[in-house]
Design a protein around this motif. Structure first.
Motif, PDB file in Angstrom:
ATOM      1  N   SER A  49       0.848  -1.194   0.000  1.00  0.00           N
ATOM      2  CA  SER A  49       0.000   0.000   0.000  1.00  0.00           C
ATOM      3  C   SER A  49       0.880   1.239   0.000  1.00  0.00           C
ATOM      4  O   SER A  49       2.075   1.180   0.305  1.00  0.00           O
ATOM      5  CB  SER A  49      -0.905   0.015   1.238  1.00  0.00           C
ATOM      6  N   ASN A  51       0.678   3.532   2.118  1.00  0.00           N
ATOM      7  CA  ASN A  51       1.075   3.731   3.513  1.00  0.00           C
ATOM      8  C   ASN A  51       2.342   2.956   3.834  1.00  0.00           C
ATOM      9  O   ASN A  51       3.221   3.448   4.570  1.00  0.00           O
ATOM     10  CB  ASN A  51      -0.052   3.298   4.460  1.00  0.00           C
ATOM     11  N   ASP A  52       2.439   1.742   3.300  1.00  0.00           N
ATOM     12  CA  ASP A  52       3.660   0.950   3.508  1.00  0.00           C
ATOM     13  C   ASP A  52       4.876   1.674   2.932  1.00  0.00           C
ATOM     14  O   ASP A  52       5.953   1.682   3.532  1.00  0.00           O
ATOM     15  CB  ASP A  52       3.523  -0.426   2.837  1.00  0.00           C
ATOM     16  N   LYS A  71      -0.510   4.090  -6.705  1.00  0.00           N
ATOM     17  CA  LYS A  71       0.400   2.948  -6.573  1.00  0.00           C
ATOM     18  C   LYS A  71       0.885   2.457  -7.933  1.00  0.00           C
ATOM     19  O   LYS A  71       2.048   2.079  -8.077  1.00  0.00           O
ATOM     20  CB  LYS A  71      -0.300   1.815  -5.814  1.00  0.00           C
TER      21      LYS A  71
END
Length: 226
Positions: A49, A51-52, A71
């Motif tokens: 993601s 966020n990752d 992404k």
């Protein structure tokens, strides 16, 4: 006229002479791409993601979206960066003023070592996993305006101009050398029949064999490196 190389720091400086505009800092962009590479290689495209990536790259989500829209955009940029880095390494190996057979040997060693590495295997499996949804990415990665085959083809054309090889179809000749040098290792690694990369000694053996055949077929007076 020969131009003197400019200072790298000057070339990479903001046009305004001050701070970079939003989304234009190459160091920050590379920082994000390095973080994304670690995330995608570890988790795969679907599980990863944005966020990752922010956590791994050490940037805020706001900063991440200034550089990459989503992404898919980030993944595509990461793969383009990896390909460009590999192609640049091959171009360096295939120096015009070097012995042709030695350059081809070095090219083969770099090529096979790269395509059989764990990093490349993870990348290839990730690309295959998104092929149905992102066909243009896969096509661009393997074909691209410039890739290993086109760099090798151009090298062979220059060698022919110097009288070192006699080749009618340069594209086919480049493909032939890469296929022979690869020795089938890529498919064996990709499908799990070969769990670890071949040793340097194994790669050397196959590449030298490919070089002997290639020079025999196309060379005018070149000898294989000892």
């Amino acid at each position: 006229m020969k131009h003197e190389p400019q200072n790298v720091a000057v070339l990479n400086a903001p046009a305004s002479g001050g701070r970079w505009a939003a989304g234009e800092d190459p160091v920050k962009r590379q920082q994000i791409l390095e973080g994304a590479k670690r995330v995608f290689m570890k988790m795969g495209f679907d599980a990863a993601s944005m966020n990752d990536v922010t956590r791994e790259a050490g940037v805020s989500k706001g900063t991440l979206y200034v550089y990459f829209a989503n992404k898919e955009d980030l993944f595509s940029a990461m793969m383009d960066s990896e390909r460009a880095h590999f192609v640049a390494n091959i171009r360096t190996v295939l120096a015009d003023d070097a012995d042709m057979a030695t350059s081809l040997y070095d090219c083969g060693m770099v090529f096979v070592t790269h395509i059989t590495s764990d990093k490349t295997m993870n990348a290839m499996r990730t690309i295959i996993g998104v092929r149905e949804r992102m066909p243009s990415l896969c096509q661009g990665f393997f074909k691209g305006p410039e890739n290993l085959r086109t760099v090798l083809r151009d090298f062979l054309q220059r060698q022919a101009a110097l009288g070192r090889v006699e080749i009618e179809d340069f594209d086919m000749a480049a493909r032939q050398f890469l296929e022979m040098a690869g020795g089938g290792y890529f498919k064996l690694r990709l499908f799990g029949d070969l769990e670890t990369p071949p040793s340097k000694e194994e790669i050397d053996y196959v590449v030298r064999g490919a070089l002997r055949v290639f020079v025999k077929a196309y060379g005018t007076e070149q000898k294989c490196p000892d």
